[in-house]
Design a protein around this motif. Structure first.
Motif, PDB file in Angstrom:
ATOM      1  N   LEU A 117     -29.097  16.777  -3.397  1.00 38.72           N
ATOM      2  CA  LEU A 117     -29.439  17.027  -4.792  1.00 38.72           C
ATOM      3  C   LEU A 117     -30.923  17.336  -4.934  1.00 38.72           C
ATOM      4  O   LEU A 117     -31.308  18.298  -5.584  1.00 38.72           O
ATOM      5  N   TYR A 118     -31.749  16.487  -4.321  1.00 37.64           N
ATOM      6  CA  TYR A 118     -33.184  16.767  -4.312  1.00 37.64           C
ATOM      7  C   TYR A 118     -33.883  15.875  -3.292  1.00 37.64           C
ATOM      8  O   TYR A 118     -33.315  14.883  -2.817  1.00 37.64           O
ATOM      9  N   ARG A 221     -35.769  20.837  -5.107  1.00 35.37           N
ATOM     10  CA  ARG A 221     -34.338  21.135  -5.007  1.00 35.37           C
ATOM     11  C   ARG A 221     -34.186  22.574  -4.531  1.00 35.37           C
ATOM     12  O   ARG A 221     -34.786  23.492  -5.107  1.00 35.37           O
ATOM     13  N   MET A 239     -32.431  20.519 -12.526  1.00 37.57           N
ATOM     14  CA  MET A 239     -33.247  19.491 -11.881  1.00 37.57           C
ATOM     15  C   MET A 239     -33.563  18.347 -12.842  1.00 37.57           C
ATOM     16  O   MET A 239     -33.508  17.170 -12.470  1.00 37.57           O
ATOM     17  N   GLU A 270     -37.031  26.959  -3.615  1.00 38.92           N
ATOM     18  CA  GLU A 270     -36.952  25.587  -4.099  1.00 38.92           C
ATOM     19  C   GLU A 270     -37.612  25.538  -5.475  1.00 38.92           C
ATOM     20  O   GLU A 270     -38.568  26.275  -5.738  1.00 38.92           O
TER      21      GLU A 270
END
Length: 277
Positions: A117-118, A221, A239, A270
Motif C-alpha cells: 500500500l505504501y 506509493r 494515498m 511514486e
C-alpha cells in the motif's frame, strides 16, 4: 521561455526486441546510459528522413535522429540542440546496476493481502538541481524541465563534465486546499550524485537553482502510467485514504517521483507525501 526542445501530449510508437527500447517504442530514463550506438545499428528502427543512410552520419546525429523518430510517436519533438546531451548520456555507459539511486532508509511498509500500500522512508539532507516551469499543462512542464535538467547533467555546468544520472527525477506539485486542482507551477528536480554533493557544479542555465533539501520523512506509493493532472489528483486522493494519519503530512505540496522518461506511455512512478517537520 526556452522550452527545452520538447513537446508532448502522450501517444504511442513502435519498437522491436533488442532495440534498447521497450516494446512500445519508448526510450526510457532507465535506458539512457545503457543505450549504445551498437544497439542503435542493430535495432533496425533508425530510419532517417529524406532517405539518408545511417552510415553517412556521425554518432551524435545518428542518436539524435533515432530519438526524434521514436519521439514522434508520442508527439514529442526533440530539437537539434539536444544532440550533445543525448550523445553524452549514451556514451557514458555504466550499466543499470551502477545507476545511483537517491539514498533513503526504509522505516516501515504497509501491506494488505500481499499488496504494497505504501512505504515510510527517511531521506537525508542533500543537494538538488531544481527548475520551476510555468507551462500550460503539467505534462508540458515536466517535459520542458526534464530536457533542461538533461543539459545541466551533460556538461552545461561549471566543471564541464557529465555528472551522472540519478533516479528518481522528481517533480514538486502544488494543489489547492481540497487537493482537487494542480498549480501550473511545477518544479523538476535532480539529485546530485554523491561525488558532487559536497560541491555541486553550478548550472549555466540561470533558471536552474541548486537547493539544499532538508532531511524528510516521506510516505510513498508506487503507480504506473502517464502522469498528468487527472492521474496525480487521483493518486493523491488514494494515498490520503490509505494513510492512518494524513493530517501529519503537508496538504498542498506533493512529489511525483519518476523512474522513466516523461515521454514514456507507461511510466514507473511514486507519489510522495511529506511528513510535516
Amino acid at each position: 521561455m526556452d522550452r527545452g526542445g520538447c513537446q508532448m501530449s502522450g501517444g504511442g510508437g513502435g519498437g522491436g526486441e533488442g532495440s534498447g527500447i521497450d516494446r512500445n517504442g519508448v526510450i526510457t530514463l532507465e535506458d539512457l546510459e545503457s543505450f549504445t550506438e551498437d544497439q542503435l545499428s542493430d535495432s533496425g528502427n533508425g530510419s532517417l528522413e529524406d532517405g539518408e543512410a545511417m552510415e553517412e552520419e556521425d554518432g551524435s546525429d545518428r542518436l539524435l535522429h533515432y530519438w526524434q523518430e521514436v519521439a514522434r510517436g508520442h508527439q514529442v519533438e526533440v530539437s537539434q540542440d539536444m544532440a550533445e546531451p543525448i550523445q553524452q548520456l549514451s556514451s557514458n555507459n555504466h550499466g543499470r546496476s551502477n545507476r545511483e539511486q537517491v539514498p533513503f532508509t526504509l522505516l516501515s511498509r504497509k501491506e494488505k493481502c500481499g499488496e504494497l500500500l505504501y512505504e515510510k522512508r527517511q531521506y537525508e539532507k542533500g543537494h538538488w538541481a531544481c527548475i520551476t516551469m510555468h507551462e500550460d499543462t503539467y505534462e508540458q512542464s515536466i517535459c520542458y524541465g526534464f530536457m533542461r535538467i538533461m543539459r545541466y547533467i551533460c556538461q552545461q555546468n561549471a566543471i564541464g563534465n557529465y555528472l551522472g544520472m540519478t533516479l528518481p527525477i522528481v517533480t514538486v506539485v502544488r494543489t489547492n486546499e481540497n487537493q482537487s486542482v494542480i498549480s501550473h507551477d511545477v518544479t523538476v528536480a535532480y539529485y546530485l550524485p554523491a561525488e558532487h554533493q559536497a560541491q555541486p557544479p553550478q548550472p549555466y542555465d540561470s533558471d536552474i537553482v541548486i537547493e539544499v533539501w532538508p532531511a524528510s520523512t516521506v510516505y510513498t506509493r508506487p503507480f504506473t502510467g502517464p502522469t498528468n493532472e487527472v492521474t496525480i489528483v487521483n493518486q493523491i486522493s488514494v494515498m490520503a485514504e490509505l494513510l492512518d494519519s494524513p493530517d501529519l503530512c503537508d496538504n498542498n505540496s506533493f512529489i511525483v517521483a519518476g523512474y522513466t522518461n516523461p515521454a514514456h506511455s507507461n511510466r514507473q512512478n511514486e507519489i510522495w507525501f511529506l511528513e510535516r517537520r
